[in-house]
Design an enzyme around this catalytic site. Structure first.
Site, PDB file in Angstrom:
ATOM      1  N   ALA A  41       0.844  -1.194   0.000  1.00  0.00           N
ATOM      2  CA  ALA A  41       0.000   0.000   0.000  1.00  0.00           C
ATOM      3  C   ALA A  41       0.880   1.245   0.000  1.00  0.00           C
ATOM      4  O   ALA A  41       1.871   1.308   0.727  1.00  0.00           O
ATOM      5  CB  ALA A  41      -0.903   0.005   1.233  1.00  0.00           C
ATOM      6  N   VAL A  42       0.495   2.199  -0.814  1.00  0.00           N
ATOM      7  CA  VAL A  42       1.200   3.485  -0.880  1.00  0.00           C
ATOM      8  C   VAL A  42       0.172   4.592  -0.685  1.00  0.00           C
ATOM      9  O   VAL A  42      -0.894   4.574  -1.302  1.00  0.00           O
ATOM     10  CB  VAL A  42       1.927   3.657  -2.237  1.00  0.00           C
ATOM     11  CG1 VAL A  42       2.568   5.033  -2.331  1.00  0.00           C
ATOM     12  CG2 VAL A  42       2.971   2.562  -2.422  1.00  0.00           C
ATOM     13  N   ARG A  64       2.915   7.006  -7.617  1.00  0.00           N
ATOM     14  CA  ARG A  64       3.626   7.379  -8.842  1.00  0.00           C
ATOM     15  C   ARG A  64       4.909   8.139  -8.550  1.00  0.00           C
ATOM     16  O   ARG A  64       5.431   8.854  -9.419  1.00  0.00           O
ATOM     17  CB  ARG A  64       2.735   8.155  -9.796  1.00  0.00           C
ATOM     18  CG  ARG A  64       1.486   7.375 -10.194  1.00  0.00           C
ATOM     19  CD  ARG A  64       1.062   7.707 -11.595  1.00  0.00           C
ATOM     20  NE  ARG A  64      -0.156   7.023 -11.970  1.00  0.00           N
ATOM     21  CZ  ARG A  64      -0.202   5.821 -12.536  1.00  0.00           C
ATOM     22  NH1 ARG A  64       0.900   5.169 -12.757  1.00  0.00           N
ATOM     23  NH2 ARG A  64      -1.351   5.272 -12.859  1.00  0.00           N
ATOM     24  N   GLY A  92       7.599   6.339  -7.016  1.00  0.00           N
ATOM     25  CA  GLY A  92       8.642   5.330  -6.835  1.00  0.00           C
ATOM     26  C   GLY A  92       8.591   4.582  -5.513  1.00  0.00           C
ATOM     27  O   GLY A  92       9.391   3.675  -5.290  1.00  0.00           O
ATOM     28  N   GLY A 119       6.221   2.512  -4.337  1.00  0.00           N
ATOM     29  CA  GLY A 119       5.823   1.129  -4.553  1.00  0.00           C
ATOM     30  C   GLY A 119       6.964   0.285  -5.092  1.00  0.00           C
ATOM     31  O   GLY A 119       7.183  -0.843  -4.651  1.00  0.00           O
ATOM     32  N   ARG A 120       7.732   0.837  -6.026  1.00  0.00           N
ATOM     33  CA  ARG A 120       8.893   0.130  -6.584  1.00  0.00           C
ATOM     34  C   ARG A 120       9.928  -0.151  -5.490  1.00  0.00           C
ATOM     35  O   ARG A 120      10.440  -1.271  -5.389  1.00  0.00           O
ATOM     36  CB  ARG A 120       9.515   0.945  -7.712  1.00  0.00           C
ATOM     37  CG  ARG A 120      10.773   0.297  -8.305  1.00  0.00           C
ATOM     38  CD  ARG A 120      11.267   1.074  -9.514  1.00  0.00           C
ATOM     39  NE  ARG A 120      10.293   1.056 -10.587  1.00  0.00           N
ATOM     40  CZ  ARG A 120      10.127   0.057 -11.441  1.00  0.00           C
ATOM     41  NH1 ARG A 120      10.889  -1.012 -11.348  1.00  0.00           N
ATOM     42  NH2 ARG A 120       9.221   0.114 -12.383  1.00  0.00           N
ATOM     43  N   GLU A 157      -0.895 -11.416  -5.852  1.00  0.00           N
ATOM     44  CA  GLU A 157      -2.155 -11.247  -6.560  1.00  0.00           C
ATOM     45  C   GLU A 157      -2.376  -9.762  -6.775  1.00  0.00           C
ATOM     46  O   GLU A 157      -2.061  -8.961  -5.909  1.00  0.00           O
ATOM     47  CB  GLU A 157      -3.322 -11.812  -5.740  1.00  0.00           C
ATOM     48  CG  GLU A 157      -3.325 -13.311  -5.649  1.00  0.00           C
ATOM     49  CD  GLU A 157      -3.410 -13.777  -4.209  1.00  0.00           C
ATOM     50  OE1 GLU A 157      -3.511 -12.941  -3.307  1.00  0.00           O
ATOM     51  OE2 GLU A 157      -3.351 -14.994  -3.996  1.00  0.00           O
ATOM     52  N   TYR A 199       4.711  -4.448 -11.448  1.00  0.00           N
ATOM     53  CA  TYR A 199       5.151  -5.825 -11.216  1.00  0.00           C
ATOM     54  C   TYR A 199       5.819  -6.415 -12.451  1.00  0.00           C
ATOM     55  O   TYR A 199       6.854  -7.078 -12.347  1.00  0.00           O
ATOM     56  CB  TYR A 199       3.975  -6.689 -10.767  1.00  0.00           C
ATOM     57  CG  TYR A 199       3.317  -6.189  -9.492  1.00  0.00           C
ATOM     58  CD1 TYR A 199       4.062  -5.642  -8.453  1.00  0.00           C
ATOM     59  CD2 TYR A 199       1.943  -6.242  -9.339  1.00  0.00           C
ATOM     60  CE1 TYR A 199       3.461  -5.166  -7.301  1.00  0.00           C
ATOM     61  CE2 TYR A 199       1.327  -5.785  -8.178  1.00  0.00           C
ATOM     62  CZ  TYR A 199       2.093  -5.246  -7.170  1.00  0.00           C
ATOM     63  OH  TYR A 199       1.495  -4.784  -6.022  1.00  0.00           O
TER      64      TYR A 199
END
Length: 130
Positions: free
Chosen positions: A48-49, A55, A57, A59-60, A81, A93
């Site tokens: 979760a971000v 957008r 970075g 999450g990356r 999932e 992903y």
């Protein structure tokens, strides 16, 4: 959107193989991820971000940290999932090397399908081995 309650997170983190990672800017939480490792397989339980940090970075970085943690614990592959409709997450992903592994039909409360993705991992010290 389903939200994880603090009690559920705490209970999971008490179980063997489970871990959580937090991304912050100073004292400001930007996002978190949870995973688990069992034998040589790992799973992303949640990622979760904060909307204001999406957008950017985060999450990356969290996914990279999750993969490193899982590999460090002996996993050689990681599963996750993602809602078929979540194009941004799917792109992230795939850009990290995830490949399709299956589909869970009507997995989400709204009836949406979940795509199951598999990400091969390289364990520390395994580069060049073999």
């Amino acid at each position: 959107m389903d939200r994880w309650r603090a009690q559920a997170i705490a209970l999971l983190l008490e179980l063997p193989g489970h871990f959580a990672l937090l991304a912050t800017a100073g004292d400001d939480p930007l996002g978190f991820g949870m995973g688990r490792v069992a034998a040589d397989q790992a799973e992303v339980l949640t990622l979760a971000v904060r909307p204001s940090a999406q957008r950017g970075g985060v999450g990356r970085l969290l996914m990279q940290a999750i993969t490193e943690e899982a590999a460090g614990r002996g996993a050689t592959e990681l599963f996750l999932e993602v809602a078929e409709s979540n194009v941004a997450a799917r792109c992230l992903y795939v850009s990290l090397g995830a490949i399709p592994a299956g589909r869970r039909r009507a997995y989400y409360p709204d009836g949406g399908d979940a795509l199951v993705l598999r990400l091969p991992l390289i364990r520390p010290g395994a580069e060049g081995a073999g």
